[in-house]
Design an enzyme around this catalytic site. Structure first.
Site, PDB file in Angstrom:
ATOM      1  N   GLU A  83     -48.152  -8.530 104.606  1.00 47.53           N
ATOM      2  CA  GLU A  83     -49.289  -7.906 103.930  1.00 47.53           C
ATOM      3  C   GLU A  83     -50.452  -7.627 104.880  1.00 47.53           C
ATOM      4  O   GLU A  83     -51.416  -6.953 104.496  1.00 47.53           O
ATOM      5  CB  GLU A  83     -49.813  -8.831 102.808  1.00 47.53           C
ATOM      6  CG  GLU A  83     -48.897  -8.997 101.617  1.00 47.53           C
ATOM      7  CD  GLU A  83     -47.850 -10.095 101.807  1.00 47.53           C
ATOM      8  OE1 GLU A  83     -47.512 -10.412 102.966  1.00 47.53           O
ATOM      9  OE2 GLU A  83     -47.364 -10.633 100.800  1.00 47.53           O
TER      10      GLU A  83
ATOM     11  N   LYS B 288     -46.788 -33.441  97.118  1.00 50.12           N
ATOM     12  CA  LYS B 288     -47.844 -34.221  96.482  1.00 50.12           C
ATOM     13  C   LYS B 288     -47.298 -35.582  96.095  1.00 50.12           C
ATOM     14  O   LYS B 288     -46.551 -35.718  95.135  1.00 50.12           O
ATOM     15  CB  LYS B 288     -48.398 -33.489  95.262  1.00 50.12           C
ATOM     16  CG  LYS B 288     -49.722 -34.044  94.833  1.00 50.12           C
ATOM     17  CD  LYS B 288     -50.546 -33.023  94.092  1.00 50.12           C
ATOM     18  CE  LYS B 288     -52.016 -33.412  94.121  1.00 50.12           C
ATOM     19  NZ  LYS B 288     -52.845 -32.559  93.314  1.00 50.12           N
TER      20      LYS B 288
ATOM     21  N   THR C  31     -41.708  -7.515 101.578  1.00 49.79           N
ATOM     22  CA  THR C  31     -41.803  -8.919 101.920  1.00 49.79           C
ATOM     23  C   THR C  31     -40.983  -9.713 100.906  1.00 49.79           C
ATOM     24  O   THR C  31     -40.966  -9.385  99.725  1.00 49.79           O
ATOM     25  CB  THR C  31     -43.276  -9.381 101.945  1.00 49.79           C
ATOM     26  OG1 THR C  31     -43.297 -10.768 102.198  1.00 49.79           O
ATOM     27  CG2 THR C  31     -43.993  -9.119 100.635  1.00 49.79           C
TER      28      THR C  31
ATOM     29  N   TRP D  26     -51.801 -35.259  99.331  1.00 48.51           N
ATOM     30  CA  TRP D  26     -50.994 -34.217  99.967  1.00 48.51           C
ATOM     31  C   TRP D  26     -50.332 -34.688 101.249  1.00 48.51           C
ATOM     32  O   TRP D  26     -50.958 -35.341 102.074  1.00 48.51           O
ATOM     33  CB  TRP D  26     -51.850 -33.004 100.302  1.00 48.51           C
ATOM     34  CG  TRP D  26     -52.398 -32.287  99.106  1.00 48.51           C
ATOM     35  CD1 TRP D  26     -53.719 -32.209  98.750  1.00 48.51           C
ATOM     36  CD2 TRP D  26     -51.677 -31.549  98.124  1.00 48.51           C
ATOM     37  NE1 TRP D  26     -53.853 -31.471  97.601  1.00 48.51           N
ATOM     38  CE2 TRP D  26     -52.613 -31.053  97.197  1.00 48.51           C
ATOM     39  CE3 TRP D  26     -50.320 -31.264  97.932  1.00 48.51           C
ATOM     40  CZ2 TRP D  26     -52.244 -30.277  96.102  1.00 48.51           C
ATOM     41  CZ3 TRP D  26     -49.959 -30.491  96.836  1.00 48.51           C
ATOM     42  CH2 TRP D  26     -50.903 -30.016  95.932  1.00 48.51           C
TER      43      TRP D  26
HETATM   44  P1  AMP Z   1     -43.879 -12.771 106.336  1.00 49.65           P
HETATM   45  O1  AMP Z   1     -44.639 -11.893 105.442  1.00 49.65           O
HETATM   46  O2  AMP Z   1     -42.431 -12.820 106.021  1.00 49.65           O
HETATM   47  O3  AMP Z   1     -44.117 -12.439 107.762  1.00 49.65           O
HETATM   48  O4  AMP Z   1     -44.388 -14.252 106.103  1.00 49.65           O
HETATM   49  C1  AMP Z   1     -45.750 -14.589 106.189  1.00 49.65           C
HETATM   50  C2  AMP Z   1     -45.902 -16.076 106.121  1.00 49.65           C
HETATM   51  O5  AMP Z   1     -45.318 -16.696 107.260  1.00 49.65           O
HETATM   52  C3  AMP Z   1     -47.319 -16.542 106.144  1.00 49.65           C
HETATM   53  O6  AMP Z   1     -47.929 -16.454 104.880  1.00 49.65           O
HETATM   54  C4  AMP Z   1     -47.185 -17.975 106.628  1.00 49.65           C
HETATM   55  O7  AMP Z   1     -46.824 -18.834 105.585  1.00 49.65           O
HETATM   56  C5  AMP Z   1     -46.030 -17.876 107.582  1.00 49.65           C
HETATM   57  N1  AMP Z   1     -46.503 -17.789 108.983  1.00 49.65           N
HETATM   58  C6  AMP Z   1     -46.691 -16.704 109.732  1.00 49.65           C
HETATM   59  N2  AMP Z   1     -47.108 -17.023 110.969  1.00 49.65           N
HETATM   60  C7  AMP Z   1     -47.194 -18.361 111.010  1.00 49.65           C
HETATM   61  C8  AMP Z   1     -47.579 -19.311 111.998  1.00 49.65           C
HETATM   62  N3  AMP Z   1     -47.934 -18.950 113.225  1.00 49.65           N
HETATM   63  N4  AMP Z   1     -47.565 -20.609 111.654  1.00 49.65           N
HETATM   64  C9  AMP Z   1     -47.198 -21.009 110.417  1.00 49.65           C
HETATM   65  N5  AMP Z   1     -46.815 -20.175 109.454  1.00 49.65           N
HETATM   66  C10 AMP Z   1     -46.816 -18.859 109.729  1.00 49.65           C
END
Ligand code: AMP
Length: 535
Positions: A327, A437, A182, A442
């Site tokens: 994760e 912020k 990641t 926020w």
């Molecule tokens: P990744 O590990 O690259 O798939 O990224 C994960 C992150 O993507 C999460 O911690 C969120 O911040 C963001 N994320 C995943 N799905 C969504 C969603 N449906 N809406 C908003 N953010 C999302």
């Protein structure tokens, strides 16, 4: 007094061979389209398992893949995992130094690479310390010229290998089967190791009716790449259930995808908002396809706005929103309306569907505020989402120090700031680091982006914090206009549009028109890059 039977991926492979050998897989490769069946796939997976052995790969070894969504990648998904080896899907879009790091850190032994991606691997091959062999995935009779060495021909290896293979039964369900890195906000990417058991359980649960609702009769086209969180685990679920798979390969233009959905009568698809936004714009521009077979598409990875969900719906594309992380295998939340909500007003329904939704069965969640207390289920109080469960990572691979930041007291701290309403629908307000912020209060960059993106001339918008002497931080909007609207809309137009739709103090201090929002290697808005440019 139940059997202690291990949860193994082999079960999926066996079921698709025995029950669905006639079901089809469509695969778009660099040179041509392929059609094969799950019966064919099984034979090729057995050949591939023999090849892996003959190349010297042993149980526990990491096998890298550098490939698009196609049938050969699918074969690797099963041959590697069912041989008790670890499938390490390499992200094609990583910067060279990150790519070098993840291959060396994982200690990949063999890398299987699509022919058109060879140049990307050649750039880094000198610095790879553990890779012993490269296998080229190609339709060509002879290997394309390459500096990768030794380079072997996938199809020739398969053709020379026996068509049967006894996959081991004595595999521990907790042994690693898959691996994906990641992108970290700081430093090098961090590795997540999936186990046989975690993939098994995630594949089963995500197929449930209130999530992907995947069945044998479906035709599933995962647009989400097989190099990112294993295409959300969808290839595993599909093979298990006998669902026809449509693998779109490398060309992900709206026209190519819509044509494929029409041609193969795709019923379910999944991808990040960027993909569906481009499809939406393409349809809005008057391009017509018969997408009547489509039941729904899952959008996740970044937020899908209510407006986008509504507009796609007008073209018969029924969206459900889902949330997850590398994760978490990835699916954690899915937004499906409860039966009695179908009676509610339209706006309320869209607002709910734009939330990330309800926790999947099998997982635990808590949402904690700065004091470490759980927030109220009032849709207002914000806290950090924490999850735990059988398909949630417990640590990063070989990173004890960095693991401590996110994994504490048996929970994964996601860094996502959320609210939860009375019905249990979670709404991601922001990544912790993206919240703005202003004067101690926020502002959710995601909320602001969603409203800006309702403007009919706007294709994409990302909001970041810029430093401010008085308020510490203030929002700035980076806006991409639709091609036909370029230069017709001003900063004042956008601000006038926002007035009344968001609190006055949320109005961006600056609206910047740019050609493109920079994206991360997995297609998300790269706010880090925007902050570096404008912050
Ligand atoms: P990744 O590990 O690259 O798939 O990224 C994960 C992150 O993507 C999460 O911690 C969120 O911040 C963001 N994320 C995943 N799905 C969504 C969603 N449906 N809406 C908003 N953010 C999302």
């Amino acid at each position: 007094m139940m059997m202690k039977h291990p949860l193994l991926i082999k079960t999926m492979l066996e079921r698709s061979r025995k029950l669905f050998p006639k079901k089809e897989i469509f695969s778009r490769c660099f040179e041509k389209d392929h059609r094969l069946t799950y019966g064919d796939m099984h034979k090729r997976v057995c050949r591939l398992a023999n090849v892996l052995q003959s190349l010297g790969a042993q149980r526990g070894d990491k096998i890298g893949t550098f490939a698009w969504n196609n049938h050969r990648h699918l074969e690797l998904y099963f041959a590697v995992t069912c041989s008790d080896m670890v499938l390490h899907t390499l992200n094609l879009r990583l910067f060279p130094e990150h790519l070098i790091h993840v291959i060396n850190h994982a200690a990949d032994k063999i890398i299987f690479v699509d022919e058109d991606l060879i140049p990307l691997l050649e750039r880094v091959s000198d610095q790879l310390t553990t890779v012993e062999k490269y296998v080229i995935l190609t339709d060509k009779e002879e290997l394309p010229p390459t500096r990768l060495s030794p380079a072997l021909h996938y199809e020739k290896l398969l053709a020379d290998a026996p068509e049967t293979f006894e996959f081991p039964d004595d595999v521990d369900e907790n042994s690693p089967a898959g691996m994906c890195y990641t992108t970290a906000t700081t430093g090098l990417p961090k590795g997540v190791l999936y186990t046989q058991r975690s993939i098994y359980l995630h594949s089963l649960v995500q197929a449930l009716p209130d999530i992907h609702c995947l069945a044998e009769q479906d035709v599933l086209m995962p647009v989400v790449p097989m190099f990112h969180v294993m295409a959300w685990g969808l290839p595993f679920s599909a093979a298990w259930l006998g669902t026809k798979l449509v693998m779109p390969g490398r060309v992900l233009t709206p026209d190519a995808l819509c044509k494929l959905m029409e041609q193969e009568k795709v019923t379910i698809s999944a991808g990040v908002p960027t993909i569906w936004m481009s499809i939406l714009q393409h349809l809005e521009a008057g391009n017509k396809y018969d997408l009547s077979a489509l039941r729904h598409v899952a959008i996740g990875g970044s937020a899908a706005s209510a407006n986008m969900i509504k507009l796609l719906g007008k073209f018969g594309i029924n969206v459900f929103h889902a949330y997850g992380m590398t994760e978490t295998s990835p699916v954690v939340l899915a937004s499906r309306l409860k039966s009695y909500m179908k009676e509610w007003g339209e706006d309320r329904q869209y607002a709910l569907r734009a939330k990330q939704g309800l926790l999947l069965p099998g997982l635990d969640m808590k949402i904690v505020n700065n004091e470490g207390n759980e927030v109220a289920w009032d849709g207002k109080e914000m806290g950090e989402l924490c999850v735990r469960g059988p398909w949630i990572a417990g640590a990063y691979f070989d990173e004890p120090e960095r693991s401590k930041e996110n994994f504490r007291d048996g929970w994964l701290y996601t860094n996502d700031m959320v609210t939860i309403d009375e019905e249990g629908f979670v709404l991601i307000q922001d990544r912790a680091k993206d919240l703005i912020k202003s004067g101690g209060e926020w502002i959710s960059s995601v909320d602001l982006e969603n409203v800006i993106m309702i403007h009919p001339a706007v294709a994409e918008a990302a909001v970041i914090a810029i430093p401010d002497p008085k308020w510490q931080e203030r929002p700035m909007a980076c806006v991409v206009l639709k091609a036909a609207e370029k230069d017709k809309v001003t900063e004042a137009d956008i601000l006038a549009f926002l007035e009344g739709k968001v609190a006055k103090w949320w109005l961006p201090d600056k609206v910047m028109f740019i050609d493109e929002i920079p994206k991360t290697s997995v297609g998300k808005f790269n706010k880090k890059a925007l902050r570096e440019r404008f912050g």
